[in-house]
Motif scaffolding. Structure first.
Motif, PDB file in Angstrom:
ATOM      1  N   ASN A   1      -2.632   5.028  10.539  1.00  0.00           N
ATOM      2  CA  ASN A   1      -1.624   5.395   9.552  1.00  0.00           C
ATOM      3  C   ASN A   1      -1.032   6.720  10.013  1.00  0.00           C
ATOM      4  OD1 ASN A   1      -2.204   3.253   7.843  1.00  0.00           O
ATOM      5  ND2 ASN A   1      -3.764   4.394   6.709  1.00  0.00           N
TER       6      ASN A   1
ATOM      7  N   TRP B   1     -13.418  -4.074   3.591  1.00  0.00           N
ATOM      8  CA  TRP B   1     -12.274  -3.211   3.234  1.00  0.00           C
ATOM      9  C   TRP B   1     -12.361  -1.815   3.835  1.00  0.00           C
ATOM     10  CZ3 TRP B   1     -14.978   0.294   0.542  1.00  0.00           C
ATOM     11  CH2 TRP B   1     -16.010  -0.153  -0.294  1.00  0.00           C
TER      12      TRP B   1
ATOM     13  N   GLU C   1      -5.093   6.175   2.871  1.00  0.00           N
ATOM     14  CA  GLU C   1      -6.352   5.436   2.755  1.00  0.00           C
ATOM     15  C   GLU C   1      -7.608   6.205   3.164  1.00  0.00           C
ATOM     16  OE1 GLU C   1      -4.934   0.936   3.348  1.00  0.00           O
ATOM     17  OE2 GLU C   1      -4.729   2.083   5.187  1.00  0.00           O
TER      18      GLU C   1
ATOM     19  N   ASP D   1      -9.018  -0.118   3.811  1.00  0.00           N
ATOM     20  CA  ASP D   1      -7.933  -1.089   3.860  1.00  0.00           C
ATOM     21  C   ASP D   1      -7.624  -1.375   2.398  1.00  0.00           C
ATOM     22  OD1 ASP D   1      -6.240  -3.182   4.071  1.00  0.00           O
ATOM     23  OD2 ASP D   1      -7.446  -4.318   5.499  1.00  0.00           O
ATOM     24  N   ARG D   2      -6.662  -0.630   1.852  1.00  0.00           N
ATOM     25  CA  ARG D   2      -6.498  -0.671   0.395  1.00  0.00           C
ATOM     26  C   ARG D   2      -5.969  -1.989  -0.138  1.00  0.00           C
ATOM     27  NH1 ARG D   2      -4.449   4.294  -2.913  1.00  0.00           N
ATOM     28  NH2 ARG D   2      -4.716   2.687  -4.528  1.00  0.00           N
ATOM     29  N   LYS D   3      -5.343  -2.778   0.713  1.00  0.00           N
ATOM     30  CA  LYS D   3      -4.908  -4.091   0.222  1.00  0.00           C
ATOM     31  C   LYS D   3      -6.139  -4.865  -0.251  1.00  0.00           C
ATOM     32  CE  LYS D   3      -0.880  -4.736   3.165  1.00  0.00           C
ATOM     33  NZ  LYS D   3      -1.138  -4.006   4.418  1.00  0.00           N
TER      34      LYS D   3
ATOM     35  N   VAL E   1       0.854  -1.186   0.000  1.00  0.00           N
ATOM     36  CA  VAL E   1       0.000   0.000   0.000  1.00  0.00           C
ATOM     37  C   VAL E   1       0.891   1.237   0.000  1.00  0.00           C
ATOM     38  CG1 VAL E   1      -1.682   1.306   1.368  1.00  0.00           C
ATOM     39  CG2 VAL E   1      -1.815  -1.183   1.288  1.00  0.00           C
TER      40      VAL E   1
ATOM     41  N   SER F   1     -11.409   0.075   7.220  1.00  0.00           N
ATOM     42  CA  SER F   1     -10.695  -0.098   8.482  1.00  0.00           C
ATOM     43  C   SER F   1     -11.378   0.676   9.590  1.00  0.00           C
ATOM     44  CB  SER F   1      -9.261   0.393   8.365  1.00  0.00           C
ATOM     45  OG  SER F   1      -8.519  -0.443   7.533  1.00  0.00           O
TER      46      SER F   1
ATOM     47  N   VAL G   1       2.435   2.377   9.628  1.00  0.00           N
ATOM     48  CA  VAL G   1       1.194   1.874  10.195  1.00  0.00           C
ATOM     49  C   VAL G   1       1.571   1.486  11.616  1.00  0.00           C
ATOM     50  CG1 VAL G   1      -0.684   0.204  10.037  1.00  0.00           C
ATOM     51  CG2 VAL G   1       0.448   1.008   7.946  1.00  0.00           C
TER      52      VAL G   1
ATOM     53  N   GLU H   1       4.191  -1.467   9.594  1.00  0.00           N
ATOM     54  CA  GLU H   1       4.353  -1.318   8.149  1.00  0.00           C
ATOM     55  C   GLU H   1       5.100  -0.015   7.897  1.00  0.00           C
ATOM     56  OE1 GLU H   1       0.636  -2.689   6.406  1.00  0.00           O
ATOM     57  OE2 GLU H   1       1.195  -1.719   4.521  1.00  0.00           O
TER      58      GLU H   1
ATOM     59  N   LYS I   1      -6.961   3.496  12.032  1.00  0.00           N
ATOM     60  CA  LYS I   1      -7.190   2.244  11.304  1.00  0.00           C
ATOM     61  C   LYS I   1      -7.975   1.266  12.170  1.00  0.00           C
ATOM     62  CE  LYS I   1      -5.092   0.528   8.005  1.00  0.00           C
ATOM     63  NZ  LYS I   1      -5.658   0.175   6.675  1.00  0.00           N
TER      64      LYS I   1
ATOM     65  N   THR J   1       0.624   0.586  15.777  1.00  0.00           N
ATOM     66  CA  THR J   1      -0.367   0.018  16.700  1.00  0.00           C
ATOM     67  C   THR J   1       0.033   0.315  18.128  1.00  0.00           C
ATOM     68  OG1 THR J   1       0.765  -2.078  16.937  1.00  0.00           O
ATOM     69  CG2 THR J   1      -0.836  -1.931  15.174  1.00  0.00           C
TER      70      THR J   1
END
Ligand SMILES: Cc1cc2nc3c(=O)[nH]c(=O)nc-3n(C[C@H](O)[C@H](O)[C@H](O)COP(=O)(O)OP(=O)(O)OC[C@H]3O[C@@H](n4cnc5c(N)ncnc54)[C@H](O)[C@@H]3O)c2cc1C
Ligand code: SF4
Ligand code: SF4
Lengths: 398, 58
Positions: free
Chosen positions: A220, A64, A47, A98-100, A43, A66, A184, A255, A214, A186
């Protein structure tokens, strides 16, 4: 993969997916070629997308999405916070995707409509005859195959090369590339329903820093700075690391995403004989926000619609295909790109003191229709002095 | 000569978009530099990670 299609699409991002889907729906044979081994990964995006913008193309699907946003927050250089929300408190104004999965869904929809798709397949050169584009040389698994098409759609993103190989200059001026990095993260304390934008020359020169939620305790966290301001020791990554160390010292990065976003004017010309240029490749990103998902889908779909008409009439010359170029420029999208370009040019020149002053003037806005333009209109309303500074531009904002 | 530090590069294509010569290409996860590169350094300036460097030719 066949050796001849009505339409060949270079790139499997949002622009390419919408082009492929629309072409198939119009009854054209079409192929999407994507150089990466997987659609949607890695990605390169924060997003974020507005609710209305997304719904114009596809119904929101929890698979898709988030996070759902109910507002946005702008943090001034001095730390002052401006809160933006909807008139209907708590109602959704946008999404963090969630672009994936989202990008895959778009390509899947194209495939479902009848479009062919091939991955790890790179357009390595155009097939040119008498100056007209007639297809492309496609590299896949060590073999190069000629794929011919009546119309080729360049949807090859910010790193686009295809139209350049066809003789169109696509160079982004250094000062108008947003040199970007995003983590990304958490395990961080965030407002899970609001996107946050940090402004200021110390934080993100001629750009901004963002925290887009997210979901639970993750976001992000990214930054874009003008290429002009980038250099050894003061790159996008240096600015982001400084912010993260201060703001989310305990956060974990799962990420690591560099990227480039063009904030220049769109290409002067997005059609040639047998060729249409869409999405980031056409440099149609919103120059003020750096948002390009909607713009990519919009131009991708429009390109295929125009291609279908031209192929039907048996005329795919530049003259006929120019209908695409004219249509998007005259559309609401085209006009807002031009207007936001001028606003961006104004905003990036503001010193931090002035930015503080403007943001202090409005601490809370609840908008009927949540959009950048309504925010700007409100700012001008409470800062009548700005009208003089903005000159002609202000007239178009009323 | 333009040197690509492949251990730093995150193959994003930011550099490709600003090269005035069209000398860079992102081939999935591999950044290629063509012979027409003039060592102008524009790409090295904008790279968000600092993966590019113009070095003296030996
Ligand atoms: C850090 C960052 C944050 C962003 N945040 C946002 C945001 O929050 N909201 C928003 O709306 N936009 C955002 N954007 C912009 C958004 O990501 C893009 O505008 C959008 O992805 C453009 O879609 P596209 O289809 O034009 O190009 P892309 O999504 O880039 O797709 C192009 C595809 O073409 C493929 N390709 C390239 N060359 C070839 C070739 N020769 N042969 C075959 N395939 C090829 C590529 O591999 C790629 O998959 C952000 C961008 C960045 C970098
Ligand atoms: S801009 Fe930097 S990280 Fe991105 S592809 Fe170029 S060298 Fe690699
Ligand atoms: S040094 Fe200049 S010419 Fe060479 S690849 Fe970089 S931007 Fe292009």
């Amino acid at each position: 993969m066949k050796s001849k299609y009505d339409m060949l699409v270079i790139g499997g991002g949002p622009a390419g997916a919408l082009a492929g889907k629309t072409a198939a729906e119009k009854g054209l044979s079409a192929l999407i070629v994507e150089k990466r081994p997987a659609i949607g990964a890695p990605v390169r995006c924060a997003e974020g997308i507005g609710k209305e913008a997304l719904c114009e193309f596809i119904d929101p699907d929890p698979r898709w999405i988030s996070a759902e946003m109910t507002g946005a927050t702008i943090v001034a250089p001095d730390g002052f916070v401006m809160k933006l929300g909807s008139e209907m408190a708590g109602s959704k104004v946008g999404y963090v995707l969630d672009r994936k999965i989202f990008d895959r869904e778009l390509v899947w929809k194209a495939a479902e409509a009848g479009c062919d798709v091939t991955v790890k397949s790179r357009a390595a050169a155009p097939i040119l005859e008498d100056g007209a584009v007639k297809g492309a040389k496609i590299e896949h698994a060590g073999k190069t195959t000629d794929v011919r098409a009546d119309v080729v759609i360049a949807a090859d993103g910010v790193e686009s090369k295809f139209s350049r190989w066809c003789g169109i200059d696509t160079t982004v001026p250094v000062r108008e590339i947003m040199s970007s990095v995003q983590y990304v993260m958490t395990d961080i304390d965030i407002d899970e329903q609001s996107t946050v934008f940090y402004l200021g020359n110390e934080v993100a020169p001629e750009g901004y820093l963002w925290v887009f939620p997210k979901g639970k305790r993750s976001a992000n966290v990214g930054i874009g700075i003008s290429g002009k301001k980038s250099g050894e020791g003061h790159r996008a990554k240096d600015y982001l690391d400084r912010f993260v160390k201060k703001t989310f010292p305990e956060g974990k990065t799962i990420e690591y995403i560099p990227g480039g976003v063009s904030v220049c004017r769109p290409l002067a010309n997005t059609a040639a004989d047998g060729l249409l240029i869409t999405g980031d490749a056409a440099r149609v990103v919103d120059p003020l926000t750096g948002g390009g998902i909607y713009n990519a889908m919009y131009t991708g779909r429009l390109a295929a619609e125009v291609a279908a008409v031209c192929i039907g009439k048996g005329d795919v010359s530049r003259k006929a295909l120019m209908m695409y170029d004219r249509s998007w420029r005259e559309s609401k999208l085209g006009k807002s790109i031009e207007r936001n370009y001028l606003i961006k040019e104004y905003v990036i020149k503001l010193p931090d003191t002035k930015l503080n002053e403007i943001i202090h003037s409005v601490s809370n806005i609840n908008m009927k229709e949540f959009s950048t333009i309504n925010l700007i209109k409100e700012i001008i309303r409470v800062n009548p002095k700005l009208v003089l500074e903005l000159g002609v531009l202000a007239a178009s904002l009323r | 000569m333009l040197k690509v530090h492949r251990d730093i590069c995150g193959y994003c294509g930011c550099c490709v978009s600003v090269c005035p010569e069209g000398a860079l290409e992102l081939i999935d996860a591999y950044l290629s530099v063509e012979k027409n590169c003039t060592n102008c350094g524009v790409c090295a300036k904008v790279c968000p990670l600092g993966a590019l460097e113009v070095v003296d030719e030996e």
